[in-house]
Design an enzyme around this catalytic site. Sequence first.
Site, short mmCIF file in Angstrom:
data_model
loop_
_atom_site.label_atom_id
_atom_site.label_comp_id
_atom_site.label_asym_id
_atom_site.label_seq_id
_atom_site.Cartn_x
_atom_site.Cartn_y
_atom_site.Cartn_z
N ASP A 151 -14.68 69.09 -0.01
CA ASP A 151 -15.03 67.71 -0.40
C ASP A 151 -16.20 67.19 0.44
OD1 ASP A 151 -14.82 65.37 -1.80
OD2 ASP A 151 -13.13 64.58 -0.64
N ASN A 188 -11.91 66.75 -12.56
CA ASN A 188 -13.38 66.70 -12.44
C ASN A 188 -14.09 66.63 -13.79
OD1 ASN A 188 -13.56 68.84 -9.48
ND2 ASN A 188 -13.57 66.61 -9.62
C1 FPP Z 1 -16.17 67.64 -4.02
O1 FPP Z 1 -17.23 66.90 -3.49
C2 FPP Z 1 -16.66 68.94 -4.47
C3 FPP Z 1 -16.59 69.37 -5.76
C4 FPP Z 1 -16.01 68.56 -6.84
C5 FPP Z 1 -17.16 70.66 -6.17
C6 FPP Z 1 -17.13 71.78 -5.19
C7 FPP Z 1 -18.16 72.73 -5.62
C8 FPP Z 1 -18.95 73.47 -4.79
C9 FPP Z 1 -18.77 73.49 -3.35
C10 FPP Z 1 -20.07 74.32 -5.30
C11 FPP Z 1 -19.74 75.33 -6.32
C12 FPP Z 1 -18.60 76.20 -5.98
C13 FPP Z 1 -18.66 77.54 -5.86
C14 FPP Z 1 -17.41 78.31 -5.60
C15 FPP Z 1 -19.91 78.31 -5.98
P1 FPP Z 1 -17.53 65.46 -4.11
O2 FPP Z 1 -18.61 65.62 -5.10
O3 FPP Z 1 -16.28 64.86 -4.64
O4 FPP Z 1 -18.03 64.72 -2.84
P2 FPP Z 1 -17.88 63.16 -2.55
O5 FPP Z 1 -16.42 62.90 -2.32
O6 FPP Z 1 -18.70 62.98 -1.30
O7 FPP Z 1 -18.45 62.43 -3.72
#
Ligand code: FPP
Length: 236
Positions: free
Chosen positions: A8, A56
């Site tokens: 996250d 998501n």
């Molecule tokens: C949460 O951060 C993260 C995600 C919803 C996606 C995770 C994806 C990756 C790390 C990249 C792709 C994955 C792989 C395995 C190649 P957020 O967007 O909710 O962050 P925030 O809480 O700061 O808004």
Amino acid sequence: MHIAIIMDGNGRWAARRGFPRTAGHRQGAEAVNAVVEAAARKGVDILSLYAFSAANWNRPPDEVGALFTLLRRYLLNQTQRCLEQSIRINVIGRRDRLDSKLRQVIQHSECTTAHCTGMLLRIAVDYSSQYSLIEAARSIQLQGNAALDNFTAHLAAVDHSTAPAPSVDLLIRTGGEKRLSDFLLFECAYAELYFTECYWPDFDAHAFDAALQEFARRDRRFGQVASPALAGASHG
Ligand code: FPP
């Protein structure tokens, strides 16, 4: 040892720099490479990464598209690297709502690395624990009560998991929030929880080591009394 990670903080990492959220996800994919390598080096048996939750889908379509592009690229570019390190890839979660091209790439990565005996890398995509548990219960209901004896096998089948619902030892969540967000709820029954303020794109091999060191200090009791060394010092 099975480690699960809720990655996250990509969006906030990007916002802090004045970048679009998708730049945070791109940098987050780089962090995935570093942590997968660090975990394999440390001899971790299973690493489960929460890449895309069922919830998501509610994000703006361009962000959803960017996340799936990153996943496809990761699998296309890193499968060979995983093969070299004997890492087996398994994408868990629903497949029926994924684009057919992504499904093909997933199948290719899983087949190519199926014989690998090193770390098992599980990437959760369109994953929801609540959905999995309900679907596993539904499949047991269809097969009769005897099927209940093998609940974890049903759960694995629903999740497209090659291993029957392996218990999580350590759950890491980056980004400062302290919740499980519908990730591996059954498997995390006795997991040690580790929360860090660090945004996922900044989480590197050092940060991973710090989590492992903290885990090593925990006294895992599984409902029993404290280990002799700590008995008397602990009331929990
Ligand atoms: C949460 O951060 C993260 C995600 C919803 C996606 C995770 C994806 C990756 C790390 C990249 C792709 C994955 C792989 C395995 C190649 P957020 O967007 O909710 O962050 P925030 O809480 O700061 O808004």
